[in-house]
Design a protein around this motif. Structure first.
Motif, PDB file in Angstrom:
ATOM      1  N   LEU A 166       0.945  -1.021   0.038  1.00  0.00           N
ATOM      2  CA  LEU A 166       0.255   0.258  -0.411  1.00  0.00           C
ATOM      3  C   LEU A 166       0.929   1.594   0.220  1.00  0.00           C
ATOM      4  CD1 LEU A 166      -2.399  -1.017   2.280  1.00  0.00           C
ATOM      5  CD2 LEU A 166      -3.025  -0.945   0.342  1.00  0.00           C
ATOM      6  N   ASP A 167       0.942   2.463  -1.155  1.00  0.00           N
ATOM      7  CA  ASP A 167       1.302   2.983  -0.538  1.00  0.00           C
ATOM      8  C   ASP A 167       0.069   4.468   0.128  1.00  0.00           C
ATOM      9  OD1 ASP A 167       1.854   5.776  -1.073  1.00  0.00           O
ATOM     10  OD2 ASP A 167       2.154   6.047  -3.491  1.00  0.00           O
ATOM     11  N   VAL A 168       0.442   5.097   1.130  1.00  0.00           N
ATOM     12  CA  VAL A 168      -0.543   5.293   2.670  1.00  0.00           C
ATOM     13  C   VAL A 168       0.542   6.909   2.673  1.00  0.00           C
ATOM     14  CG1 VAL A 168      -0.842   3.887   3.532  1.00  0.00           C
ATOM     15  CG2 VAL A 168       1.384   4.513   4.443  1.00  0.00           C
ATOM     16  N   SER A 169       1.094   7.361   2.030  1.00  0.00           N
ATOM     17  CA  SER A 169       2.042   9.012   1.503  1.00  0.00           C
ATOM     18  C   SER A 169       1.004   9.697   1.551  1.00  0.00           C
ATOM     19  CB  SER A 169       3.337   9.303   0.195  1.00  0.00           C
ATOM     20  OG  SER A 169       2.743   8.763  -0.591  1.00  0.00           O
ATOM     21  N   SER A 190     -10.440  13.324   4.047  1.00  0.00           N
ATOM     22  CA  SER A 190     -10.849  11.770   5.106  1.00  0.00           C
ATOM     23  C   SER A 190     -10.858  12.735   6.190  1.00  0.00           C
ATOM     24  CB  SER A 190      -8.553  11.142   4.270  1.00  0.00           C
ATOM     25  OG  SER A 190      -8.795  10.713   3.284  1.00  0.00           O
ATOM     26  N   GLY A 191     -11.371  11.517   6.972  1.00  0.00           N
ATOM     27  CA  GLY A 191     -12.408  11.769   8.219  1.00  0.00           C
ATOM     28  C   GLY A 191     -10.582  10.711   9.913  1.00  0.00           C
ATOM     29  N   PRO A 192     -11.465  10.711  10.212  1.00  0.00           N
ATOM     30  CA  PRO A 192     -10.299  10.647  11.654  1.00  0.00           C
ATOM     31  C   PRO A 192      -9.853   9.687  11.896  1.00  0.00           C
ATOM     32  CG  PRO A 192     -11.813  12.762  13.063  1.00  0.00           C
ATOM     33  CD  PRO A 192     -12.605  12.400  11.094  1.00  0.00           C
ATOM     34  N   ASP A 200       4.753   4.668  10.465  1.00  0.00           N
ATOM     35  CA  ASP A 200       4.728   5.783   9.394  1.00  0.00           C
ATOM     36  C   ASP A 200       3.188   5.711   8.853  1.00  0.00           C
ATOM     37  OD1 ASP A 200       7.286   4.531   8.366  1.00  0.00           O
ATOM     38  OD2 ASP A 200       6.876   2.527   7.420  1.00  0.00           O
ATOM     39  N   ILE A 201       1.949   5.152   8.522  1.00  0.00           N
ATOM     40  CA  ILE A 201       0.580   6.044   8.264  1.00  0.00           C
ATOM     41  C   ILE A 201       0.907   6.967   9.694  1.00  0.00           C
ATOM     42  CG2 ILE A 201      -1.610   5.150   8.889  1.00  0.00           C
ATOM     43  CD1 ILE A 201      -0.555   1.977   8.794  1.00  0.00           C
ATOM     44  N   HIS A 205      -0.572  12.248   9.937  1.00  0.00           N
ATOM     45  CA  HIS A 205      -0.440  13.938  10.358  1.00  0.00           C
ATOM     46  C   HIS A 205      -0.019  15.113   9.237  1.00  0.00           C
ATOM     47  CE1 HIS A 205       0.961  16.634  13.435  1.00  0.00           C
ATOM     48  NE2 HIS A 205       1.704  16.723  13.050  1.00  0.00           N
ATOM     49  N   ALA A 206       1.223  14.260   8.187  1.00  0.00           N
ATOM     50  CA  ALA A 206       1.924  15.642   7.707  1.00  0.00           C
ATOM     51  C   ALA A 206       0.440  15.952   6.737  1.00  0.00           C
ATOM     52  CB  ALA A 206       2.682  14.776   6.575  1.00  0.00           C
ATOM     53  N   ALA A 207      -0.281  15.231   6.325  1.00  0.00           N
ATOM     54  CA  ALA A 207      -1.664  16.037   5.526  1.00  0.00           C
ATOM     55  C   ALA A 207      -2.333  16.644   6.437  1.00  0.00           C
ATOM     56  CB  ALA A 207      -1.906  14.591   5.210  1.00  0.00           C
ATOM     57  N   GLY A 208      -2.742  16.500   7.936  1.00  0.00           N
ATOM     58  CA  GLY A 208      -2.886  17.727   8.769  1.00  0.00           C
ATOM     59  C   GLY A 208      -4.650  17.446   8.538  1.00  0.00           C
ATOM     60  N   MET A 209      -4.121  15.438   9.255  1.00  0.00           N
ATOM     61  CA  MET A 209      -5.660  14.757   9.358  1.00  0.00           C
ATOM     62  C   MET A 209      -5.833  14.802  10.459  1.00  0.00           C
ATOM     63  SD  MET A 209      -7.089  14.800   6.806  1.00  0.00           S
ATOM     64  CE  MET A 209      -7.201  14.423   4.219  1.00  0.00           C
TER      65      MET A 209
END
Length: 281
Positions: A198-201, A207-209, A228-229, A234-238
């Motif tokens: 999976l690419d979860v980057s 997307s939600g919490p 990693d997830i 977090h980096a995406a501001g989620m």
């Protein structure tokens, strides 16, 4: 915060996710099996051909719904410890729960033994990745079904979550990253999830919490996957919360080991409440 048991849960009959044969496995003829798997130390279901969703509903709900995807390496489903026991805990606290029985790699009389042998020989991941494509169709159909029948289930169609364990956690990630927004859950909880293949980057916009839990001493080395997830979400501001326990191993589910990881579901309940996901109205 406390989570008193205030309701009586009712388990309804399973609901088929597709009117006819499930797409992609129309020619399957093997028979579903259930047995006690000594290696997993719990009951499992194997050889799923007909994917279903079993509602476990509270007498008085708070509007939230959670689809529960048991794990088992895409060869089996730990149907109680990572399925119905989780659903029962949620329903007793007002959350409508739905246990997902998704399609698995066709196996013989002991799918768990076959899985272990494949893993030792490095032959499991390719089969898992292939069957996961069909399982994702099942997961997407489950999310749509719960939303479509929200009124009859007395739930809010904008508060439909998805929790999964190990391979079920992998499936949780897949449905969280689906391109189909109508089939994407409002919140997700991958528990000791495998992120193989999976690419979860880059989480999808909107997307939600997310709630994550795993053990540092996970025998499959999946603690790093949760880290990693978490970083990417977090980096995406989620909104994201991670509980990484020192001990607990892989597959702790609703088991009792006398460890802090035993209370992970209480932390999940805290997180649901703190995130406003279990507040009526």
């Amino acid at each position: 915060m406390p989570h008193p048991i205030t309701t009586t849960a009712s388990t309804l009959d399973p609901i088929r996710l597709f009117d006819g044969p499930a797409p992609g496995s129309e020619t399957w003829t093997h028979d579903e099996m259930s047995y006690f798997a000594s290696f997993f130390e719990t009951d499992v279901i194997t050889n799923v051909v007909v994917p279903t969703l079993t509602p476990v509903l509270p007498a008085s709900g708070n509007g939230a719904a959670v689809i529960v995807a048991p794990g088992g390496g895409y060869h089996a489903l730990s149907i109680n410890r990572e399925g119905f026991e989780v659903a029962q805990w949620l329903a007793e606290r007002g959350v409508a729960a739905f246990v997902l029985k998704y399609r698995l790699v066709p196996s013989g009389d002991d799918a768990v033994a076959e899985l272990i042998e494949k893993m030792t020989k490095g032959r499991a991941e390719a089969e898992m990745a292939e069957i996961a494509k069909l399982a994702l169709l099942d997961a997407e159909a489950a999310v749509r079904l719960v939303r479509d029948r929200a009124e009859s289930f007395a739930i809010d169609p904008t508060r439909v979550g998805f929790i999964g364990f190990s391979a079920g956690g992998n499936l949780t990630l897949r449905v969280a990253f689906t391109d189909d927004a109508a089939a994407r859950p409002d919140f997700v909880a991958p528990i000791y999830a495998a992120a193989h293949d999976l690419d979860v980057s880059t989480p999808p916009q909107g997307s939600g919490p997310m709630f994550l839990a795993a053990a540092t001493n996970d025998q499959l080395g999946l603690a790093s996957h949760s880290l990693d997830i978490y970083r990417h979400w977090h980096a995406a501001g989620m909104p994201v919360e991670l509980h990484l326990y020192a001990e607990g191993g892989h597959g702790f589910g609703m088991g009792t080991q006398g460890l802090p990881s035993d209370t992970w579901i209480e932390r999940f309940g805290d997180w649901l409440a703190a995130s406003g996901l279990t507040m009526a109205g």
